[in-house]
Design a protein around this motif. Structure first.
Motif, PDB file in Angstrom:
ATOM      1  N   LEU A   1       0.475  -1.005   0.027  1.00 31.27           N
ATOM      2  CA  LEU A   1       0.422   0.161  -0.405  1.00 31.27           C
ATOM      3  C   LEU A   1       0.765   1.064  -0.264  1.00 31.27           C
ATOM      4  O   LEU A   1       0.377   2.327  -0.168  1.00 31.27           O
ATOM      5  N   PHE A   2       1.949   1.153   0.860  1.00 30.34           N
ATOM      6  CA  PHE A   2       2.764   2.272   0.962  1.00 30.34           C
ATOM      7  C   PHE A   2       2.989   2.759  -0.090  1.00 30.34           C
ATOM      8  O   PHE A   2       3.478   3.263  -0.732  1.00 30.34           O
ATOM      9  N   HIS A   3       3.519   1.608  -0.984  1.00 32.43           N
ATOM     10  CA  HIS A   3       5.092   0.892  -2.160  1.00 32.43           C
ATOM     11  C   HIS A   3       3.831   2.012  -3.018  1.00 32.43           C
ATOM     12  O   HIS A   3       4.573   2.813  -3.973  1.00 32.43           O
ATOM     13  N   TYR A   4       2.603   1.683  -3.609  1.00 32.80           N
ATOM     14  CA  TYR A   4       2.083   2.290  -4.742  1.00 32.80           C
ATOM     15  C   TYR A   4       1.064   3.457  -4.160  1.00 32.80           C
ATOM     16  O   TYR A   4       0.254   4.241  -4.949  1.00 32.80           O
ATOM     17  N   GLY A   5       1.108   4.520  -2.758  1.00 32.33           N
ATOM     18  CA  GLY A   5       1.251   5.437  -2.989  1.00 32.33           C
ATOM     19  C   GLY A   5      -0.317   5.134  -2.013  1.00 32.33           C
ATOM     20  O   GLY A   5      -1.095   6.581  -2.242  1.00 32.33           O
ATOM     21  N   TYR A   6      -1.016   4.363  -1.799  1.00 31.66           N
ATOM     22  CA  TYR A   6      -1.847   4.040  -1.059  1.00 31.66           C
ATOM     23  C   TYR A   6      -2.387   4.709   0.512  1.00 31.66           C
ATOM     24  O   TYR A   6      -3.473   4.295   1.018  1.00 31.66           O
ATOM     25  N   SER A   7      -1.102   4.669   1.088  1.00 29.77           N
ATOM     26  CA  SER A   7      -1.008   4.621   2.453  1.00 29.77           C
ATOM     27  C   SER A   7       0.059   5.644   2.694  1.00 29.77           C
ATOM     28  O   SER A   7       1.098   5.293   1.488  1.00 29.77           O
ATOM     29  N   ASP A   8      -0.151   6.426   3.072  1.00 27.82           N
ATOM     30  CA  ASP A   8       1.461   7.846   3.247  1.00 27.82           C
ATOM     31  C   ASP A   8       1.749   7.381   5.369  1.00 27.82           C
ATOM     32  O   ASP A   8       2.854   7.919   5.816  1.00 27.82           O
TER      33      ASP A   8
END
Length: 201
Positions: A79-86
């Motif tokens: 999620l973090f890698h795809y920018g879906y989570s900060d």
């Protein structure tokens, strides 16, 4: 070329961490590796894996690639890698086959959150991508979103909702793959109900 130069070349060629067998393949004896460890030239990362003792930093990404080649970056880390989570994960979320020994994940240098996945679902949505210059296996966007539903009880509610909204707004999303994966992972009804609300407003 002396043994120290051979050992350094082997480690450099492997990105900073090399296996015992890599040294042997380069013409060294196993005893040479042990002696270099005892002399402080090599540092042991874990059993059978070494780096140069003077090398103060090997990235976590490189350690993952070397020590857990069958691991797939998933859930929070994906999620973090795809920018879906900060939210920067404190642990690497890694999917591994359910049959894999838990001992292999006992690595002092890495903080891991393992997800043990049954063999027939392990390859579903698996791809590779660049993580700070290191190529790692990672589940694609659709598998990652389906996993959010599958492991929802493990996820922070805010992280879950932010990820689903970010995916709905992502131009790179593939709803056909999302549907296929959701059926295989048995989260189809939950996924489609929420996606229909988000996509149709």
């Amino acid at each position: 070329m002396n043994l120290h130069e051979i050992a350094k070349n082997v480690i450099d060629s492997k990105g900073g961490v090399a296996k015992s067998s890599d040294f042997v393949a380069a013409g060294m004896r196993a005893a040479d590796v042990v002696n270099m460890c005892n002399a402080g030239f090599l540092g042991r990362v874990r059993h059978g894996y070494y780096q140069l003792a003077a090398q103060s930093f090997v990235s976590e990404e490189q350690l993952l690639a070397t020590l857990i080649p069958q691991g797939v970056v998933c859930v929070e880390s994906a999620l973090f890698h795809y920018g879906y989570s900060d939210f920067t994960p404190r642990k690497w979320s890694i999917a591994v086959p359910r049959s894999m020994s838990r001992k292999k994940l006992d690595i002092d240098a890495l903080v891991l959150q393992p997800y043990y996945v049954q063999q027939d679902l392990y390859e579903l949505g698996k791809t590779t991508d660049n993580f700070d210059g290191v190529m790692l296996s990672v589940y694609d966007r659709e598998r990652t979103i389906c996993d959010c539903f599958k492991y929802r009880s493990r996820l922070d509610s805010e992280v879950f909702h932010k990820a689903i909204h970010a995916y709905a707004n992502d131009k790179k999303k593939n709803l056909n793959n999302l549907s296929v994966y959701a059926k295989k992972l048995r989260v189809y009804k939950k996924v489609t109900e929420l996606m229909e609300v988000l996509l149709n407003g």
